[in-house]
Design an enzyme around this catalytic site. Structure first.
Site, short mmCIF file in Angstrom:
data_model
loop_
_atom_site.label_atom_id
_atom_site.label_comp_id
_atom_site.label_asym_id
_atom_site.label_seq_id
_atom_site.Cartn_x
_atom_site.Cartn_y
_atom_site.Cartn_z
N GLY A 18 0.79 -1.23 0.00
CA GLY A 18 0.00 0.00 0.00
C GLY A 18 0.82 1.28 0.00
CG ASN A 20 1.64 3.31 -5.72
OD1 ASN A 20 2.03 4.32 -6.30
ND2 ASN A 20 2.24 2.14 -5.87
CG MET A 94 -1.09 -7.95 -6.96
SD MET A 94 -0.32 -7.09 -8.33
CE MET A 94 0.71 -8.41 -8.95
CB ILE A 96 -7.05 -10.58 -14.31
CG1 ILE A 96 -5.53 -10.61 -14.41
CG2 ILE A 96 -7.68 -10.25 -15.67
CD1 ILE A 96 -4.99 -11.66 -15.36
CG LEU A 97 -10.37 -5.94 -11.93
CD1 LEU A 97 -10.20 -4.44 -11.80
CD2 LEU A 97 -11.25 -6.50 -10.83
CG ASN A 111 -3.33 -0.74 -12.82
OD1 ASN A 111 -3.17 -0.85 -11.60
ND2 ASN A 111 -2.65 -1.47 -13.69
CG HIS A 113 1.95 -2.00 -15.74
ND1 HIS A 113 1.66 -3.25 -15.22
CD2 HIS A 113 2.93 -2.19 -16.66
CE1 HIS A 113 2.43 -4.15 -15.81
NE2 HIS A 113 3.21 -3.53 -16.68
CB SER A 140 2.23 3.41 -17.67
OG SER A 140 3.42 3.16 -18.37
CB THR A 145 -10.09 -1.25 -21.21
OG1 THR A 145 -8.77 -1.65 -21.56
CG2 THR A 145 -10.23 0.26 -21.37
CG LEU A 148 -3.16 -7.56 -17.80
CD1 LEU A 148 -3.83 -7.33 -16.46
CD2 LEU A 148 -2.30 -8.81 -17.78
CG ASP A 149 -1.15 -4.35 -17.30
OD1 ASP A 149 -1.82 -3.85 -16.37
OD2 ASP A 149 -0.35 -5.29 -17.13
CD GLU A 178 4.72 2.10 -9.13
OE1 GLU A 178 4.40 1.86 -7.95
OE2 GLU A 178 4.82 1.21 -9.98
C1 GRF Z 1 3.26 -1.08 -7.66
O1 GRF Z 1 4.54 -1.33 -8.13
C2 GRF Z 1 2.32 -0.90 -8.82
O2 GRF Z 1 2.95 -0.46 -9.97
C3 GRF Z 1 1.79 -2.30 -9.05
O3 GRF Z 1 1.73 -2.88 -7.78
C4 GRF Z 1 2.67 -2.26 -6.91
C5 GRF Z 1 1.94 -1.86 -5.67
O4 GRF Z 1 2.80 -1.44 -4.65
N1 GRF Z 1 0.54 -2.24 -9.75
P1 GRF Z 1 2.19 -0.83 -3.32
O5 GRF Z 1 1.30 -1.91 -2.70
O6 GRF Z 1 1.43 0.40 -3.66
O7 GRF Z 1 3.38 -0.56 -2.44
#
Ligand code: GRF
Length: 219
Positions: A18, A20, A94, A96-97, A111, A113, A140, A145, A148-149, A178
């Site tokens: 978490g 981000n 993590m 896939i939707l 998202n 990535h 990115s 959609t 995926l990605d 990020e």
């Molecule tokens: C990040 O690297 C993001 O790009 C990917 O999952 C990771 C999540 O990290 N989708 P965190 O849980 O936010 O530390």
């Protein structure tokens, strides 16, 4: 004159550390969004402690308790809708939707990535960049959609790959990028500066290139 909007209610979907989510929480006080709630698809993850410490309502929809994706997503949708969010932000979620899920929140899911899309969709991006000897790497932010990605890219943070980089150092540097990029993009969305017609992303009504806005970073 600065436009003022009702704060965008953001739902953050996590599945791990978490970091981000933390960056989004730290940026929120000066931004046009509020984090309405957090949902994790795994119990016992540090991201849930971050939500707790930030006094943000949080829920677990544990994917391991479901035999099929349809049932998991049904409960996920129900949990999300209780918060009535304007935007759903995936941050380490993590799973896939399905097309059903993404259509349900049409162009309202973002998202992040850890790669310069469209290169390196999927997993192990840092290792793949090193193996390909790419000079650049990064992160990115894109619309989600059914593919995926693959949804429209809004912005990228680009880093130089250093000769001494390992997958671990790259991961750390990309993470820093990020944390800088994601809150900024979520705030643009909240300020209604972004539009997406399924093909092209526009910023302040001007179409962006396929890579979105690219920021060269020095992390
Ligand atoms: C990040 O690297 C993001 O790009 C990917 O999952 C990771 C999540 O990290 N989708 P965190 O849980 O936010 O530390």
């Amino acid at each position: 004159m600065t436009k003022v909007f009702k704060p965008c209610q953001v739902m953050v979907l996590i599945g791990g550390n978490g970091s981000n989510l933390q960056a989004l929480m730290d940026y929120a006080p000066g931004a046009n969004y509020q984090i309405a709630g957090v949902i994790s698809h795994r119990p016992d993850v540090y991201g849930l402690i971050r939500a707790e410490q930030g006094q943000i309502p949080h829920t677990v929809v544990d994917h391991t308790r479901y035999e099929d994706r349809f049932e998991f997503e049904k409960d996920l949708i129900q949990a999300i809708d209780e918060y009535r969010p304007d935007l759903i932000v995936l941050a380490g979620f993590m799973r896939i939707l399905s097309g059903n899920f993404t259509l349900n929140y049409y162009h309202k899911i973002l998202n992040i990535h850890p790669a310069l899309l469209p290169k390196y969709k999927g997993l192990k991006t840092h290792q793949r960049v090193l193996e390909a000897k790419d000079p650049n790497h990064g992160a990115s932010v894109h619309y989600v959609t059914r593919e995926l990605d693959s949804g429209g890219i809004i912005a990228q943070a680009r880093l130089s790959v250093h000769p001494q980089d390992t997958a671990e150092t790259l991961q750390n540097r990309v993470h820093c990028a990020e944390h800088w990029l994601y809150p900024k993009v979520v705030n643009w969305y909240s300020q209604k500066r972004l539009t997406y017609d399924g093909l092209t992303v526009s910023f302040d009504d001007l179409p962006l290139p396929e890579t979105g806005k690219v920021f060269d970073m020095d992390f």
